[in-house]
Design a protein around this motif. Structure first.
Motif, mmCIF file in Angstrom:
data_model
loop_
_atom_site.group_PDB
_atom_site.id
_atom_site.type_symbol
_atom_site.label_atom_id
_atom_site.label_comp_id
_atom_site.label_asym_id
_atom_site.label_seq_id
_atom_site.Cartn_x
_atom_site.Cartn_y
_atom_site.Cartn_z
ATOM 1 N N LEU A 249 0.872 -1.157 0.000
ATOM 2 C CA LEU A 249 0.000 0.000 0.000
ATOM 3 C C LEU A 249 0.915 1.213 0.000
ATOM 4 C CD1 LEU A 249 -3.200 0.863 1.748
ATOM 5 C CD2 LEU A 249 -1.282 2.384 2.090
ATOM 6 N N ILE A 250 0.757 2.058 -0.986
ATOM 7 C CA ILE A 250 1.605 3.243 -1.105
ATOM 8 C C ILE A 250 0.716 4.468 -1.000
ATOM 9 C CG2 ILE A 250 3.254 4.471 -2.555
ATOM 10 C CD1 ILE A 250 3.846 1.744 -3.903
ATOM 11 N N ASN A 251 0.885 5.223 0.080
ATOM 12 C CA ASN A 251 0.117 6.434 0.306
ATOM 13 C C ASN A 251 0.879 7.582 -0.354
ATOM 14 O OD1 ASN A 251 -1.135 8.743 1.328
ATOM 15 N ND2 ASN A 251 -1.623 7.746 3.253
ATOM 16 N N LEU A 252 0.304 8.153 -1.395
ATOM 17 C CA LEU A 252 0.962 9.202 -2.172
ATOM 18 C C LEU A 252 0.454 10.592 -1.818
ATOM 19 C CD1 LEU A 252 0.951 7.281 -5.539
ATOM 20 C CD2 LEU A 252 2.917 7.744 -4.080
ATOM 21 N N ASN A 253 -0.122 10.737 -0.645
ATOM 22 C CA ASN A 253 -0.644 12.023 -0.198
ATOM 23 C C ASN A 253 0.314 12.608 0.831
ATOM 24 O OD1 ASN A 253 -2.676 13.490 1.976
ATOM 25 N ND2 ASN A 253 -3.109 13.929 -0.166
ATOM 26 N N GLN A 254 0.995 13.683 0.453
ATOM 27 C CA GLN A 254 1.955 14.319 1.359
ATOM 28 C C GLN A 254 1.270 15.157 2.418
ATOM 29 O OE1 GLN A 254 4.140 16.534 -1.583
ATOM 30 N NE2 GLN A 254 5.797 15.048 -1.562
ATOM 31 N N GLU A 255 0.057 15.573 2.142
ATOM 32 C CA GLU A 255 -0.658 16.473 3.046
ATOM 33 C C GLU A 255 -1.042 15.801 4.359
ATOM 34 O OE1 GLU A 255 -4.835 18.703 2.737
ATOM 35 O OE2 GLU A 255 -3.544 18.927 0.990
ATOM 36 N N GLY A 256 -1.182 14.493 4.358
ATOM 37 C CA GLY A 256 -1.511 13.779 5.580
ATOM 38 C C GLY A 256 -2.981 13.815 5.933
ATOM 39 N N LYS A 257 -3.848 13.591 4.963
ATOM 40 C CA LYS A 257 -5.293 13.559 5.236
ATOM 41 C C LYS A 257 -5.585 12.438 6.224
ATOM 42 C CE LYS A 257 -7.108 15.848 1.283
ATOM 43 N NZ LYS A 257 -7.441 17.074 1.953
ATOM 44 N N THR A 258 -6.369 12.737 7.242
ATOM 45 C CA THR A 258 -6.673 11.783 8.306
ATOM 46 C C THR A 258 -7.291 10.511 7.755
ATOM 47 O OG1 THR A 258 -7.080 13.660 9.772
ATOM 48 C CG2 THR A 258 -7.824 11.509 10.525
ATOM 49 N N ALA A 259 -8.212 10.635 6.811
ATOM 50 C CA ALA A 259 -8.870 9.445 6.250
ATOM 51 C C ALA A 259 -7.860 8.521 5.582
ATOM 52 C CB ALA A 259 -9.944 9.868 5.257
ATOM 53 N N LEU A 260 -6.924 9.063 4.817
ATOM 54 C CA LEU A 260 -5.931 8.218 4.146
ATOM 55 C C LEU A 260 -4.941 7.621 5.141
ATOM 56 C CD1 LEU A 260 -5.247 10.195 0.856
ATOM 57 C CD2 LEU A 260 -6.443 8.031 1.122
ATOM 58 N N LEU A 261 -4.593 8.382 6.174
ATOM 59 C CA LEU A 261 -3.694 7.845 7.204
ATOM 60 C C LEU A 261 -4.359 6.697 7.955
ATOM 61 C CD1 LEU A 261 -2.038 11.038 8.710
ATOM 62 C CD2 LEU A 261 -0.973 9.300 7.286
ATOM 63 N N SER A 262 -5.630 6.862 8.321
ATOM 64 C CA SER A 262 -6.300 5.795 9.055
ATOM 65 C C SER A 262 -6.522 4.590 8.150
ATOM 66 C CB SER A 262 -7.618 6.270 9.665
ATOM 67 O OG SER A 262 -8.579 6.534 8.673
ATOM 68 N N PHE A 263 -6.828 4.814 6.884
ATOM 69 C CA PHE A 263 -6.975 3.698 5.953
ATOM 70 C C PHE A 263 -5.663 2.936 5.836
ATOM 71 C CE2 PHE A 263 -7.123 1.492 1.962
ATOM 72 C CZ PHE A 263 -8.409 0.977 1.940
ATOM 73 N N SER A 264 -4.570 3.666 5.729
ATOM 74 C CA SER A 264 -3.242 3.026 5.639
ATOM 75 C C SER A 264 -2.921 2.261 6.914
ATOM 76 C CB SER A 264 -2.161 4.085 5.397
ATOM 77 O OG SER A 264 -2.389 4.765 4.193
ATOM 78 N N ALA A 265 -3.253 2.840 8.045
ATOM 79 C CA ALA A 265 -2.931 2.215 9.328
ATOM 80 C C ALA A 265 -3.644 0.885 9.526
ATOM 81 C CB ALA A 265 -3.286 3.164 10.471
ATOM 82 N N PHE A 266 -4.893 0.785 9.091
ATOM 83 C CA PHE A 266 -5.674 -0.426 9.321
ATOM 84 C C PHE A 266 -5.674 -1.390 8.139
ATOM 85 C CE2 PHE A 266 -7.660 2.697 12.227
ATOM 86 C CZ PHE A 266 -7.280 2.071 13.408
ATOM 87 N N SER A 267 -4.937 -1.063 7.113
ATOM 88 C CA SER A 267 -4.882 -1.909 5.924
ATOM 89 C C SER A 267 -4.211 -3.245 6.226
ATOM 90 C CB SER A 267 -4.103 -1.183 4.825
ATOM 91 O OG SER A 267 -3.841 -2.052 3.768
ATOM 92 N N HIS A 268 -4.590 -4.263 5.477
ATOM 93 C CA HIS A 268 -3.980 -5.579 5.615
ATOM 94 C C HIS A 268 -2.870 -5.781 4.586
ATOM 95 C CE1 HIS A 268 -6.707 -7.269 8.629
ATOM 96 N NE2 HIS A 268 -7.600 -6.457 8.092
ATOM 97 N N ALA A 269 -2.328 -4.701 4.068
ATOM 98 C CA ALA A 269 -1.240 -4.784 3.098
ATOM 99 C C ALA A 269 0.016 -5.323 3.779
ATOM 100 C CB ALA A 269 -0.960 -3.405 2.504
ATOM 101 N N GLY A 270 0.821 -6.030 3.018
ATOM 102 C CA GLY A 270 2.054 -6.589 3.567
ATOM 103 C C GLY A 270 3.061 -5.505 3.931
#
Length: 181
Positions: free
Chosen positions: A118-139
């Motif tokens: 999972l590659i988060n390409l948002n530098q701004e740090g949107k809370t929704a994308l951070l929480s999605f990344s945090a709870f993702s089951h990506a390796g």
């Protein structure tokens, strides 16, 4: 946005729930990886979107399945909602709780989608994308380097003094290809 009370409370709640969430990391070498999930926001600049599309195209040429998660935020009623496809998914502010935790069935389904990176390409740090990344089951979860991003990602890349987005994508491309078992 970063300094709003809701943003700060949301990040605090994500960190709290992240400690209770058991997650198994499974690093897959780039050659063996099959699925990449690129997460970004629709509000990013046109230049950044072009760089993301080029990166996705390069991954597809390498034989990887590339999924895109676009955080749309809040749309006005008159704005049309883009349709999801097999490889492009759109999440809106109503897919997340008021503080930014994923809550809709669509968001939960995407969270459980098996992907190697999972590659988060948002530098701004949107809370929704951070929480999605945090709870993702990506390796492997990759994000922009920032001290506040440490709990959410396994690998942080980028230079906080020179925030060049195209260089960030080149770094990601370079370093993930170097990952071996």
């Amino acid at each position: 946005m970063k300094d709003s009370i809701r943003h700060r409370i949301g990040l605090r709640q994500v960190k709290k729930q992240l400690h209770q969430h058991t997650r198994y990391r499974k690093l897959t070498a780039f050659d063996e990886a099959r699925t990449f999930l690129l997460a970004y926001a629709r509000q990013q600049t046109e230049q950044e979107i072009k760089a993301i599309e080029q990166f996705a195209e390069n991954m597809a040429k390498a034989g990887k399945k590339v999924l895109r998660l676009i955080y749309m935020g809040k749309l006005r009623k008159k704005d049309p909602r883009p349709a999801d496809t097999e490889s492009i998914f759109h999440l809106y502010s109503e897919d997340f709780s008021l503080i930014g935790l994923p809550q809709s069935a669509k968001a939960r389904k995407l969270l459980n989608e098996p992907c190697d990176y999972l590659i988060n390409l948002n530098q701004e740090g949107k809370t929704a994308l951070l929480s999605f990344s945090a709870f993702s089951h990506a390796g492997m979860r990759i994000g922009w380097y920032s001290d506040r991003n440490m709990p959410y990602f396994d690998l942080l890349l980028g230079n906080k003094t020179n925030a060049d987005f195209t260089q960030y994508i080149r770094d990601i491309d370079h370093y993930i290809r170097q990952l071996k078992k």
